[in-house]
Motif scaffolding. Structure first.
Motif, mmCIF file in Angstrom:
data_model
loop_
_atom_site.group_PDB
_atom_site.id
_atom_site.type_symbol
_atom_site.label_atom_id
_atom_site.label_comp_id
_atom_site.label_asym_id
_atom_site.label_seq_id
_atom_site.Cartn_x
_atom_site.Cartn_y
_atom_site.Cartn_z
ATOM 1 N N LYS A 133 -0.015 -1.567 8.951
ATOM 2 C CA LYS A 133 -0.998 -0.492 9.036
ATOM 3 C C LYS A 133 -0.324 0.819 8.645
ATOM 4 C CE LYS A 133 -3.409 -2.618 12.919
ATOM 5 N NZ LYS A 133 -3.783 -2.446 14.325
ATOM 6 N N ARG A 134 -1.157 1.810 8.308
ATOM 7 C CA ARG A 134 -0.624 3.102 7.881
ATOM 8 C C ARG A 134 0.311 3.708 8.926
ATOM 9 N NH1 ARG A 134 -2.210 7.825 9.329
ATOM 10 N NH2 ARG A 134 -4.281 7.100 9.891
ATOM 11 N N GLN A 135 -0.058 3.616 10.195
ATOM 12 C CA GLN A 135 0.777 4.181 11.244
ATOM 13 C C GLN A 135 2.157 3.514 11.277
ATOM 14 O OE1 GLN A 135 -2.329 3.058 11.622
ATOM 15 N NE2 GLN A 135 -3.576 4.654 12.581
ATOM 16 N N ARG A 191 1.202 11.111 6.651
ATOM 17 C CA ARG A 191 0.061 10.523 5.941
ATOM 18 C C ARG A 191 -0.157 11.219 4.597
ATOM 19 N NH1 ARG A 191 -5.987 10.367 8.554
ATOM 20 N NH2 ARG A 191 -7.122 10.101 6.623
ATOM 21 N N SER A 192 -0.161 12.560 4.620
ATOM 22 C CA SER A 192 -0.422 13.290 3.376
ATOM 23 C C SER A 192 0.684 13.061 2.349
ATOM 24 C CB SER A 192 -0.603 14.781 3.649
ATOM 25 O OG SER A 192 0.537 15.314 4.275
ATOM 26 N N THR A 193 1.922 12.947 2.802
ATOM 27 C CA THR A 193 3.031 12.685 1.883
ATOM 28 C C THR A 193 2.914 11.288 1.280
ATOM 29 O OG1 THR A 193 4.484 14.192 3.081
ATOM 30 C CG2 THR A 193 5.547 12.556 1.666
ATOM 31 N N PRO A 222 -1.523 0.519 -1.182
ATOM 32 C CA PRO A 222 -1.923 -0.490 -0.206
ATOM 33 C C PRO A 222 -2.881 -1.515 -0.797
ATOM 34 C CG PRO A 222 -3.194 1.494 0.130
ATOM 35 C CD PRO A 222 -2.209 1.788 -0.977
ATOM 36 N N VAL A 223 -3.111 -2.560 -0.029
ATOM 37 C CA VAL A 223 -4.077 -3.593 -0.362
ATOM 38 C C VAL A 223 -5.368 -3.264 0.390
ATOM 39 C CG1 VAL A 223 -4.580 -6.058 -0.150
ATOM 40 C CG2 VAL A 223 -2.243 -5.299 -0.573
ATOM 41 N N TRP A 258 -0.394 -2.128 3.852
ATOM 42 C CA TRP A 258 0.682 -2.276 2.876
ATOM 43 C C TRP A 258 1.396 -3.593 3.103
ATOM 44 C CZ3 TRP A 258 -1.219 2.207 4.466
ATOM 45 C CH2 TRP A 258 -1.325 3.261 3.559
ATOM 46 N N ARG A 259 1.819 -4.227 2.013
ATOM 47 C CA ARG A 259 2.656 -5.416 2.130
ATOM 48 C C ARG A 259 4.023 -4.964 2.630
ATOM 49 N NH1 ARG A 259 0.514 -5.642 -2.863
ATOM 50 N NH2 ARG A 259 -1.119 -7.154 -3.191
ATOM 51 N N GLU A 260 4.504 -5.611 3.666
ATOM 52 C CA GLU A 260 5.803 -5.252 4.230
ATOM 53 C C GLU A 260 6.896 -5.333 3.167
ATOM 54 O OE1 GLU A 260 8.083 -6.258 8.299
ATOM 55 O OE2 GLU A 260 7.677 -7.994 7.020
#
Length: 66
Positions: free
Chosen positions: A12-14, A24-26, A39-40, A49-51
């Motif tokens: 996840k994004r976090q 997040r913005s970067t 990301p997918v 995102w794929r690890e």
């Protein structure tokens, strides 16, 4: 080509923010410039995102810093 889905881990994004120390913005700015993996899309309002992509990016950053 066959992909073993049991070997695909999604983040996840976090989680990506925590691992990379990027905001997040970067992250989204770097993706727009082609400097970070995209990301997918999992659904209309969900991405991950794929690890392996994030790890490869981190390794590349480490190689460039050395």
């Amino acid at each position: 080509m066959s992909i073993d889905l049991s070997q695909v881990t999604l983040m996840k994004r976090q989680q990506v923010e925590a691992v990379t120390s990027l905001s997040r913005s970067t992250l989204y700015d770097m993706m727009a410039k082609g400097r970070f993996p995209k990301p997918v899309r999992l659904g209309p309002n969900r991405v991950a995102w794929r690890e392996r992509d994030v790890v490869a990016w981190l390794e590349q950053c480490g190689a460039n810093a050395a």
